[in-house]
Design a protein around this motif. Sequence first.
Motif, mmCIF file in Angstrom:
data_model
loop_
_atom_site.group_PDB
_atom_site.id
_atom_site.type_symbol
_atom_site.label_atom_id
_atom_site.label_comp_id
_atom_site.label_asym_id
_atom_site.label_seq_id
_atom_site.Cartn_x
_atom_site.Cartn_y
_atom_site.Cartn_z
ATOM 1 N N ARG A 72 0.835 -1.189 0.000
ATOM 2 C CA ARG A 72 0.000 0.000 0.000
ATOM 3 C C ARG A 72 0.875 1.245 0.000
ATOM 4 O O ARG A 72 2.023 1.236 0.463
ATOM 5 C CB ARG A 72 -0.941 0.012 1.200
ATOM 6 C CG ARG A 72 -0.271 0.105 2.543
ATOM 7 C CD ARG A 72 -1.293 -0.102 3.676
ATOM 8 N NE ARG A 72 -2.293 0.964 3.727
ATOM 9 C CZ ARG A 72 -3.466 0.840 4.344
ATOM 10 N NH1 ARG A 72 -3.797 -0.319 4.943
ATOM 11 N NH2 ARG A 72 -4.310 1.856 4.374
ATOM 12 N N ASP A 73 0.296 2.320 -0.517
ATOM 13 C CA ASP A 73 0.938 3.622 -0.519
ATOM 14 C C ASP A 73 -0.062 4.591 0.098
ATOM 15 O O ASP A 73 -1.006 5.029 -0.569
ATOM 16 C CB ASP A 73 1.296 4.031 -1.957
ATOM 17 C CG ASP A 73 2.051 5.343 -2.014
ATOM 18 O OD1 ASP A 73 1.970 6.147 -1.077
ATOM 19 O OD2 ASP A 73 2.724 5.571 -3.024
ATOM 20 N N ASN A 74 0.120 4.886 1.366
ATOM 21 C CA ASN A 74 -0.857 5.734 2.057
ATOM 22 C C ASN A 74 -0.863 7.162 1.523
ATOM 23 O O ASN A 74 -1.897 7.830 1.557
ATOM 24 C CB ASN A 74 -0.576 5.730 3.556
ATOM 25 C CG ASN A 74 -1.029 4.438 4.226
ATOM 26 O OD1 ASN A 74 -1.708 3.608 3.620
ATOM 27 N ND2 ASN A 74 -0.630 4.247 5.471
ATOM 28 N N ALA A 75 0.262 7.613 1.015
ATOM 29 C CA ALA A 75 0.303 8.960 0.455
ATOM 30 C C ALA A 75 -0.574 9.066 -0.789
ATOM 31 O O ALA A 75 -1.095 10.140 -1.099
ATOM 32 C CB ALA A 75 1.741 9.332 0.113
ATOM 33 N N LYS A 76 -0.749 7.947 -1.482
ATOM 34 C CA LYS A 76 -1.573 7.936 -2.697
ATOM 35 C C LYS A 76 -2.913 7.238 -2.475
ATOM 36 O O LYS A 76 -3.673 7.045 -3.425
ATOM 37 C CB LYS A 76 -0.812 7.246 -3.827
ATOM 38 C CG LYS A 76 0.451 7.977 -4.249
ATOM 39 C CD LYS A 76 1.136 7.277 -5.418
ATOM 40 C CE LYS A 76 2.384 8.055 -5.858
ATOM 41 N NZ LYS A 76 3.077 7.380 -6.995
ATOM 42 N N SER A 77 -3.173 6.832 -1.226
ATOM 43 C CA SER A 77 -4.442 6.168 -0.897
ATOM 44 C C SER A 77 -4.731 4.999 -1.832
ATOM 45 O O SER A 77 -5.846 4.843 -2.350
ATOM 46 C CB SER A 77 -5.611 7.172 -0.936
ATOM 47 O OG SER A 77 -5.422 8.189 0.022
ATOM 48 N N THR A 78 -3.722 4.185 -2.029
ATOM 49 C CA THR A 78 -3.828 3.084 -2.983
ATOM 50 C C THR A 78 -3.251 1.813 -2.375
ATOM 51 O O THR A 78 -2.204 1.854 -1.706
ATOM 52 C CB THR A 78 -3.106 3.422 -4.291
ATOM 53 O OG1 THR A 78 -3.662 4.625 -4.837
ATOM 54 C CG2 THR A 78 -3.280 2.305 -5.314
#
Length: 126
Positions: A72-78
């Motif tokens: 996951r990439d929380n900065a990109k909400s993905t």
Amino acid sequence: QVHLVESGGGLVQAGGSLRLSCAASGRTFSRYDMGWFRQAPGKEREFVTTISWNGAITVYADSVKGRFTISRDNAKSTVFLQMNSLKPEDTAVYYCAARSIYSSGSYSPMKEYEYWGQGTQVTVSS
């Protein structure tokens, strides 16, 4: 409310790879553990994998261990699902889902997940 949109599905030959993505919008993404489920024709929806809000915990179904990787990439909400060494039995509609970090149950039951995407089709040919 969390809105989830999956992408990246398609047709691939056995042994190939696909990378699914699930983009989230709405509430703070990092307040949710994220899971992937799948449903094959004529079968019940089943747990595939999940990742905790900070990525520290990942859980996989036995059927995909060593072949699939969730991230996951929380900065990109993905959230992502890298699928390698695909088999025909991996053919299904894949759904991402969000589970509140305040949930106390285990990661695999569908009932633990509040929000669901619309699904993306993955077809693996033999």
